[in-house]
Every structure is written in structure tokens, then in C-alpha cells.
Motif scaffolding. Structure first.
Motif, short mmCIF file in Angstrom:
data_model
loop_
_atom_site.label_atom_id
_atom_site.label_comp_id
_atom_site.label_asym_id
_atom_site.label_seq_id
_atom_site.Cartn_x
_atom_site.Cartn_y
_atom_site.Cartn_z
N SER A 70 0.81 -1.22 0.00
CA SER A 70 0.00 0.00 0.00
C SER A 70 0.83 1.27 0.00
O SER A 70 0.33 2.34 -0.34
N ASP A 71 2.12 1.17 0.36
CA ASP A 71 2.97 2.37 0.34
C ASP A 71 3.88 2.41 -0.89
O ASP A 71 4.80 3.22 -0.95
N ALA A 72 3.62 1.54 -1.87
CA ALA A 72 4.45 1.49 -3.07
C ALA A 72 4.03 2.55 -4.08
O ALA A 72 2.88 3.00 -4.11
N ILE A 73 4.98 2.96 -4.91
CA ILE A 73 4.72 3.82 -6.05
C ILE A 73 4.63 2.93 -7.28
O ILE A 73 5.59 2.22 -7.61
N VAL A 74 3.49 2.90 -7.92
CA VAL A 74 3.30 2.05 -9.10
C VAL A 74 3.90 2.77 -10.31
O VAL A 74 3.46 3.86 -10.68
N LEU A 75 4.88 2.15 -10.93
CA LEU A 75 5.55 2.73 -12.09
C LEU A 75 4.98 2.22 -13.40
O LEU A 75 5.08 2.91 -14.42
N PHE A 76 4.41 1.03 -13.37
CA PHE A 76 3.76 0.51 -14.58
C PHE A 76 2.78 -0.58 -14.18
O PHE A 76 3.16 -1.59 -13.59
N ASP A 77 1.49 -0.34 -14.50
CA ASP A 77 0.45 -1.32 -14.19
C ASP A 77 -0.18 -1.89 -15.45
O ASP A 77 -1.22 -2.57 -15.37
N GLY A 78 0.41 -1.60 -16.61
CA GLY A 78 -0.09 -2.14 -17.85
C GLY A 78 -1.00 -1.21 -18.62
O GLY A 78 -1.41 -1.53 -19.74
N SER A 79 -1.31 -0.04 -18.05
CA SER A 79 -2.30 0.83 -18.69
C SER A 79 -1.69 1.98 -19.48
O SER A 79 -2.28 2.42 -20.48
N ASP A 80 -0.54 2.53 -19.04
CA ASP A 80 0.02 3.69 -19.73
C ASP A 80 1.49 3.86 -19.36
O ASP A 80 2.03 3.14 -18.51
N PHE A 81 2.12 4.84 -20.01
CA PHE A 81 3.53 5.16 -19.77
C PHE A 81 3.70 6.46 -18.98
O PHE A 81 4.74 7.12 -19.07
N ASP A 82 2.70 6.84 -18.20
CA ASP A 82 2.69 8.16 -17.57
C ASP A 82 3.88 8.37 -16.62
O ASP A 82 4.29 9.52 -16.40
N ALA A 83 4.42 7.31 -16.04
CA ALA A 83 5.53 7.45 -15.09
C ALA A 83 6.89 7.48 -15.76
O ALA A 83 7.91 7.59 -15.09
N TRP A 84 6.91 7.43 -17.11
CA TRP A 84 8.16 7.26 -17.85
C TRP A 84 8.35 8.34 -18.90
O TRP A 84 7.39 8.96 -19.37
N ARG A 85 9.61 8.53 -19.29
CA ARG A 85 9.95 9.42 -20.39
C ARG A 85 11.13 8.84 -21.16
O ARG A 85 11.82 7.94 -20.67
N LYS A 86 11.35 9.35 -22.33
CA LYS A 86 12.50 8.91 -23.11
C LYS A 86 13.77 9.39 -22.42
O LYS A 86 13.85 10.53 -21.94
N ALA A 87 14.78 8.54 -22.37
CA ALA A 87 15.97 8.85 -21.59
C ALA A 87 16.81 9.95 -22.22
O ALA A 87 17.41 10.75 -21.51
N GLU A 88 16.88 10.01 -23.52
CA GLU A 88 17.82 10.90 -24.19
C GLU A 88 17.20 12.19 -24.71
O GLU A 88 17.90 13.04 -25.25
N ALA A 89 15.91 12.36 -24.55
CA ALA A 89 15.26 13.57 -25.04
C ALA A 89 13.90 13.73 -24.36
O ALA A 89 13.32 12.75 -23.88
#
Length: 241
Positions: A45-64
Motif C-alpha cells: 500500500s505504500d508502493a509507487i506504481v511505475l507501470f500497471d499495464g495501462s500507460d507510460f505516464d511514469a516514464w519518459r524517453k531517456a535521451e530527449a
């Protein structure tokens, strides 16, 4: 003489214990926070969900600063070869990280050319992702290695048709105001529930050629590597420590 020495030691411990009450060694504060654990696929319950299968909202391209071009297929993210690594929008220090991944079902290549990716803690320290099922390569470069630093204690690979899981405990390095290393990074890795890296001391940033070394840094993103193979990831969550 040795028996007399042992007897004297035991008696001294008894004497010391008699000076205490049970409550003298009880610690009541702070009280540990109540959370829910991992049950039936749910995350703590105190975890930060980085990917649950629905979207890429927690991520960005590394080089740009561009949208990532990896594929979203049936609740999993899949490396789109040649589009580049991705990293979290959020920076992290010491963490508990859970990642599930799967090598391509169609086996192609061998050695480092088969199901290759990587999980970079603080964008620098790599836990290797590789199809190491019946696929020999250098031991400190196979799945669950700390790349080019530590081989895993055992090879716990499932076949490429099955999912793998990593549970990673990472202690971030510390630096003084001058940028000198005060305390190195440490990492523990469980691969498919089996301990394969036991609190090993990271020697520095991951290097393909040459020895690792440290450069001072602060909190930084988690990065997933594009190594040209369509590796899949799912169910990624993190707890800050």
C-alpha cells in the motif's frame, strides 16, 4: 583454565542481567507504520506504481524530452528496438524495486544478443536482463548479474515463454560535499524468489569497457535499456527506503 574462564564469563552476564528489568530493553517508539503487503498480485500500500499495464505516464524517453516509442501490448511494455532507453520521471535514492520481465518467445541469437536489456538503478548501476535459459555467456553478464561486476549465485531462469521476476533492494551511495565517496552502493537481488545477489558492494557505475568508478551524484531515475531486443516488462513498483 578454559572451563573456569567460560564459567566466569557466564556468571558476569548473569550479574549484568540482574541489573535490568525486561522493560529496560523494550523500544516502543517510533511505532512501525501499518501497510498492506503483497497479496494476490496487489502491490504494497505504500508502493509507487511505475507501470500497471495501462500507460507510460511514469516514464519518459531517456535521451530527449519526447514521448517514449516503446509498445504497449496486452498490459505489458515492450522494447521497440532502436527507439532508445526509457527512464522514470521521478528520481530515487535507496529503494525496494519489483520488476517482472520476459525475453522474446521467439528465440533469436545467442550470448549477449539474446533477450538483452537492463535495469539501471539511479541510471548508473545495471542489473542485467538477458535470456540466460540454456544460453551461455560470461558469468558476470548473464541474467541477474550486476553487469561486469558480480555473477549471480545461481541461474534461476524460466524458459523464455514464461515471465521472470526481480526483487531488488538498493542502498544508494553517499558522497561528501567535495564529491568524495563516503559509502558505496549495495544491492540485493532475488530472481524468481531466489537470492542471487546478497548485499554486494557496487564498485561504481556500470561500464562495458574498463573498470567501474564513482562520480558524485544525487537521486536519479530508474532506467530500462533498449539493447535492440523486444524484451517485455510488466508490474513495476517501487518503495522508497
Amino acid at each position: 583454565m578454559r572451563k573456569l574462564w567460560i564459567l566466569g564469563l557466564l556468571l558476569s552476564h548473569v550479574a549484568v542481567a540482574q541489573d535490568y528489568k525486561p522493560e529496560d530493553t523494550e523500544v516502543w517508539e517510533p511505532e512501525p507504520k501499518v501497510i498492506t503487503g503483497v497479496k494476490g498480485g496487489q502491490v504494497p500500500s505504500d508502493a509507487i506504481v511505475l507501470f500497471d499495464g495501462s500507460d507510460f505516464d511514469a516514464w519518459r524517453k531517456a535521451e530527449a524530452k519526447e514521448p517514449i516509442a516503446w509498445d504497449l501490448i496486452d498490459g505489458r511494455m515492450q522494447v521497440a528496438a532502436g527507439t532508445g532507453a526509457i527512464m522514470t520521471n521521478q528520481n530515487f535514492g535507496s529503494i525496494q524495486l519489483h520488476v517482472e520481465w520476459k525475453a522474446p518467445a521467439v528465440v533469436k541469437g545467442d550470448g549477449q544478443g539474446r533477450g538483452n536489456s537492463g535495469i539501471f538503478l539511479q541510471s548508473r548501476y545495471e542489473v542485467q536482463v538477458l535470456d540466460s535459459y540454456d544460453n551461455r555467456t560470461y558469468s558476470n553478464g548473464q541474467a541477474a548479474s550486476i553487469y561486469k561486476q558480480y555473477a549471480p549465485l545461481v541461474n534461476v531462469m524460466n524458459p523464455p515463454t514464461e515471465w521472470q521476476s526481480y526483487d531488488i533492494i538498493f542502498t544508494a551511495p553517499e558522497f561528501d560535499d567535495k564529491g568524495d565517496l563516503l559509502s558505496p552502493a549495495y544491492v540485493t537481488v532475488l530472481h524468481n524468489g531466489v537470492l542471487v545477489q546478497n548485499h554486494v558492494e557496487i564498485k561504481g557505475s556500470t561500464e562495458y569497457i574498463g573498470p567501474p568508478s564513482y562520480q558524485a551524484h544525487g537521486d536519479a531515475p530508474i532506467m530500462l535499456q533498449d539493447h535492440g531486443n523486444p524484451v517485455s516488462f510488466r508490474n513495476i513498483w517501487v518503495r522508497e527506503l
